[in-house]
Design a protein around this motif. Structure first.
Motif, PDB file in Angstrom:
ATOM      1  N   THR A  67      77.039  72.448  13.766  1.00  0.00           N
ATOM      2  CA  THR A  67      76.875  72.988  12.425  1.00  0.00           C
ATOM      3  C   THR A  67      75.995  74.235  12.496  1.00  0.00           C
ATOM      4  OG1 THR A  67      77.054  70.785  11.434  1.00  0.00           O
ATOM      5  CG2 THR A  67      76.075  72.531  10.084  1.00  0.00           C
ATOM      6  N   VAL A  68      76.510  75.342  11.959  1.00  0.00           N
ATOM      7  CA  VAL A  68      75.763  76.601  11.960  1.00  0.00           C
ATOM      8  C   VAL A  68      75.008  76.723  10.643  1.00  0.00           C
ATOM      9  CG1 VAL A  68      75.928  79.117  12.151  1.00  0.00           C
ATOM     10  CG2 VAL A  68      77.499  77.657  13.449  1.00  0.00           C
ATOM     11  N   VAL A  69      73.735  77.142  10.752  1.00  0.00           N
ATOM     12  CA  VAL A  69      72.907  77.266   9.549  1.00  0.00           C
ATOM     13  C   VAL A  69      72.203  78.621   9.529  1.00  0.00           C
ATOM     14  CG1 VAL A  69      72.492  74.775   9.490  1.00  0.00           C
ATOM     15  CG2 VAL A  69      70.849  76.272  10.640  1.00  0.00           C
ATOM     16  N   GLY A  70      71.784  79.031   8.365  1.00  0.00           N
ATOM     17  CA  GLY A  70      71.014  80.266   8.226  1.00  0.00           C
ATOM     18  C   GLY A  70      69.611  80.088   8.783  1.00  0.00           C
ATOM     19  N   GLU A  71      68.951  81.206   9.047  1.00  0.00           N
ATOM     20  CA  GLU A  71      67.595  81.148   9.604  1.00  0.00           C
ATOM     21  C   GLU A  71      66.641  80.405   8.676  1.00  0.00           C
ATOM     22  OE1 GLU A  71      64.030  84.157  11.161  1.00  0.00           O
ATOM     23  OE2 GLU A  71      65.962  84.967  10.521  1.00  0.00           O
ATOM     24  N   ASN A  72      66.807  80.592   7.370  1.00  0.00           N
ATOM     25  CA  ASN A  72      65.926  79.914   6.425  1.00  0.00           C
ATOM     26  C   ASN A  72      66.073  78.400   6.496  1.00  0.00           C
ATOM     27  OD1 ASN A  72      68.597  80.193   5.303  1.00  0.00           O
ATOM     28  ND2 ASN A  72      67.773  79.558   3.315  1.00  0.00           N
ATOM     29  N   VAL A  73      67.315  77.939   6.721  1.00  0.00           N
ATOM     30  CA  VAL A  73      67.558  76.499   6.825  1.00  0.00           C
ATOM     31  C   VAL A  73      66.929  75.949   8.095  1.00  0.00           C
ATOM     32  CG1 VAL A  73      69.326  74.721   7.112  1.00  0.00           C
ATOM     33  CG2 VAL A  73      69.641  76.545   5.427  1.00  0.00           C
ATOM     34  N   PHE A  74      67.102  76.658   9.199  1.00  0.00           N
ATOM     35  CA  PHE A  74      66.545  76.162  10.454  1.00  0.00           C
ATOM     36  C   PHE A  74      65.019  76.117  10.391  1.00  0.00           C
ATOM     37  CE2 PHE A  74      65.642  75.452  14.841  1.00  0.00           C
ATOM     38  CZ  PHE A  74      66.756  74.773  15.307  1.00  0.00           C
ATOM     39  N   GLN A  75      64.427  77.141   9.804  1.00  0.00           N
ATOM     40  CA  GLN A  75      62.977  77.146   9.651  1.00  0.00           C
ATOM     41  C   GLN A  75      62.519  75.961   8.802  1.00  0.00           C
ATOM     42  OE1 GLN A  75      60.629  79.079  10.908  1.00  0.00           O
ATOM     43  NE2 GLN A  75      61.770  80.762  11.822  1.00  0.00           N
ATOM     44  N   TYR A  76      63.332  75.597   7.828  1.00  0.00           N
ATOM     45  CA  TYR A  76      63.000  74.507   6.912  1.00  0.00           C
ATOM     46  C   TYR A  76      62.972  73.150   7.623  1.00  0.00           C
ATOM     47  CZ  TYR A  76      63.527  71.369   2.856  1.00  0.00           C
ATOM     48  OH  TYR A  76      63.367  70.377   1.918  1.00  0.00           O
ATOM     49  N   ILE A  77      63.906  72.923   8.530  1.00  0.00           N
ATOM     50  CA  ILE A  77      63.974  71.621   9.212  1.00  0.00           C
ATOM     51  C   ILE A  77      63.149  71.589  10.492  1.00  0.00           C
ATOM     52  CG2 ILE A  77      66.274  71.136   8.287  1.00  0.00           C
ATOM     53  CD1 ILE A  77      67.386  71.742  11.126  1.00  0.00           C
ATOM     54  N   SER A  78      62.701  72.751  10.937  1.00  0.00           N
ATOM     55  CA  SER A  78      61.964  72.833  12.201  1.00  0.00           C
ATOM     56  C   SER A  78      60.507  72.428  12.013  1.00  0.00           C
ATOM     57  CB  SER A  78      62.029  74.255  12.757  1.00  0.00           C
ATOM     58  OG  SER A  78      61.201  74.381  13.893  1.00  0.00           O
ATOM     59  N   GLU A  79      59.926  71.840  13.078  1.00  0.00           N
ATOM     60  CA  GLU A  79      58.506  71.498  13.076  1.00  0.00           C
ATOM     61  C   GLU A  79      57.743  72.303  14.130  1.00  0.00           C
ATOM     62  OE1 GLU A  79      57.269  67.359  12.004  1.00  0.00           O
ATOM     63  OE2 GLU A  79      59.287  66.875  12.702  1.00  0.00           O
ATOM     64  N   THR A  80      58.359  73.366  14.634  1.00  0.00           N
ATOM     65  CA  THR A  80      57.699  74.219  15.618  1.00  0.00           C
ATOM     66  C   THR A  80      57.420  75.589  15.009  1.00  0.00           C
ATOM     67  OG1 THR A  80      59.811  75.000  16.522  1.00  0.00           O
ATOM     68  CG2 THR A  80      58.851  73.042  17.524  1.00  0.00           C
ATOM     69  N   LYS A  81      56.431  76.287  15.554  1.00  0.00           N
ATOM     70  CA  LYS A  81      56.057  77.600  15.030  1.00  0.00           C
ATOM     71  C   LYS A  81      57.098  78.660  15.383  1.00  0.00           C
ATOM     72  CE  LYS A  81      51.037  76.864  14.945  1.00  0.00           C
ATOM     73  NZ  LYS A  81      49.718  77.326  15.480  1.00  0.00           N
ATOM     74  N   THR A  82      57.655  78.572  16.586  1.00  0.00           N
ATOM     75  CA  THR A  82      58.649  79.558  17.021  1.00  0.00           C
ATOM     76  C   THR A  82      59.903  78.826  17.499  1.00  0.00           C
ATOM     77  OG1 THR A  82      57.624  79.594  19.227  1.00  0.00           O
ATOM     78  CG2 THR A  82      56.937  81.295  17.652  1.00  0.00           C
ATOM     79  N   PRO A  83      60.703  78.326  16.576  1.00  0.00           N
ATOM     80  CA  PRO A  83      61.899  77.559  16.957  1.00  0.00           C
ATOM     81  C   PRO A  83      62.911  78.390  17.732  1.00  0.00           C
ATOM     82  CG  PRO A  83      61.912  78.055  14.603  1.00  0.00           C
ATOM     83  CD  PRO A  83      60.561  78.443  15.116  1.00  0.00           C
ATOM     84  N   GLN A  84      63.629  77.717  18.627  1.00  0.00           N
ATOM     85  CA  GLN A  84      64.631  78.385  19.461  1.00  0.00           C
ATOM     86  C   GLN A  84      65.990  78.483  18.787  1.00  0.00           C
ATOM     87  OE1 GLN A  84      64.679  76.388  23.251  1.00  0.00           O
ATOM     88  NE2 GLN A  84      62.551  76.912  23.710  1.00  0.00           N
TER      89      GLN A  84
END
Length: 245
Positions: A67-84
């Motif tokens: 599933t492809v998501v926008g950067e805002n979505v990935f930042q929302y579900i991520s718990e890391t400061k600099t997600p890959q």
């Protein structure tokens, strides 16, 4: 491509940051190329791979739902400061019944970094299984998973009542080594048995008294300098390598 954090799928991914939701669904979320690849190599069930737009994925991902998501979505579900920009939903795995001859028992360790490091070290030292007692931080906590560096996928990990499990291990011929500061013998002076269950305790309170009373041997690590004690993950490494060497 999903671009809204209000999407139902996104909301469900976000919920996996909570232990209760992970338990209810039997799944957890991992982030980063290394962890996702380790889950795949270790043959854990990957339910779905989540990729941020414009982020490349390994060829093997073609065998899975991506599933492809926008950067805002990935930042929302991520718990890391600099997600890959890559994550995966992974199912819990049924662990084998046999646990080998070298077992680590964890009594109420609460720091995610400590638990993750201990799991990674147990994997490196060749321990056969880890049993987590009540009061221990959730092994599928994001910080724990990242600290394991993928070792969570390599070694069987169980959640059980330690007092009950210790009695069973003793019946199976295990020698129970508990770590404590009082009434203890230096670890290197004790003969190593063929089957050992090593107990480590809470960072501040140590091992519960009821569990210490069940132990066959109480061990400590001599302190030659001025430090009051060792970090529990460092102590774990010293003792596990001693037992295995």
């Amino acid at each position: 491509m999903i671009t809204s954090v209000q999407n139902d799928k996104v909301k469900n991914w976000k919920k996996l940051q909570r232990r209760k939701e992970r338990k209810n669904t039997g799944t957890f979320l991992i982030e980063g190329y290394h962890l996702v690849e380790e889950a795949w190599k270790s043959e854990w069930t990957i339910r779905e791979i989540i990729v941020q737009q414009d982020v490349s994925v390994p060829a093997w991902c073609e065998n899975y739902q991506v599933t492809v998501v926008g950067e805002n979505v990935f930042q929302y579900i991520s718990e890391t400061k600099t997600p890959q920009g890559i994550a995966a939903i992974v199912s819990f795995k049924e662990q084998p019944a046999s646990i080998g001859n070298f077992v680590l028992l964890i009594d109420a360790i609460q720091d995610p970094g400590n638990l993750g490091t201990i799991i990674r070290t147990a994997d490196a030292a060749g321990f056969d299984a880890i049993i987590l007692g009540n009061g221990t931080v959730d092994v599928f906590n994001d910080k724990v998973i990242r600290a394991t560096q993928g070792s969570i996928f390599h070694i069987p990990i169980f959640q059980e009542n330690l007092e009950e499990r210790i009695s069973i291990l003793q019946q199976e011929g295990f020698s129970i080594w508990a770590t404590a500061l009082t009434n203890a013998k230096p670890y290197h002076t004790i003969e190593k048995p063929e089957k050992v269950a090593l107990v480590l305790g809470n960072e501040g309170a140590g091992i519960k008294e009821d569990i210490i009373r069940q132990a066959d041997t109480i061990v400590n690590i001599p302190i030659y300098g001025e430090a009051e004690s060792l970090n529990v993950s460092v102590a774990a490494g010293i003792l596990m390598y001693h037992v295995k060497c």
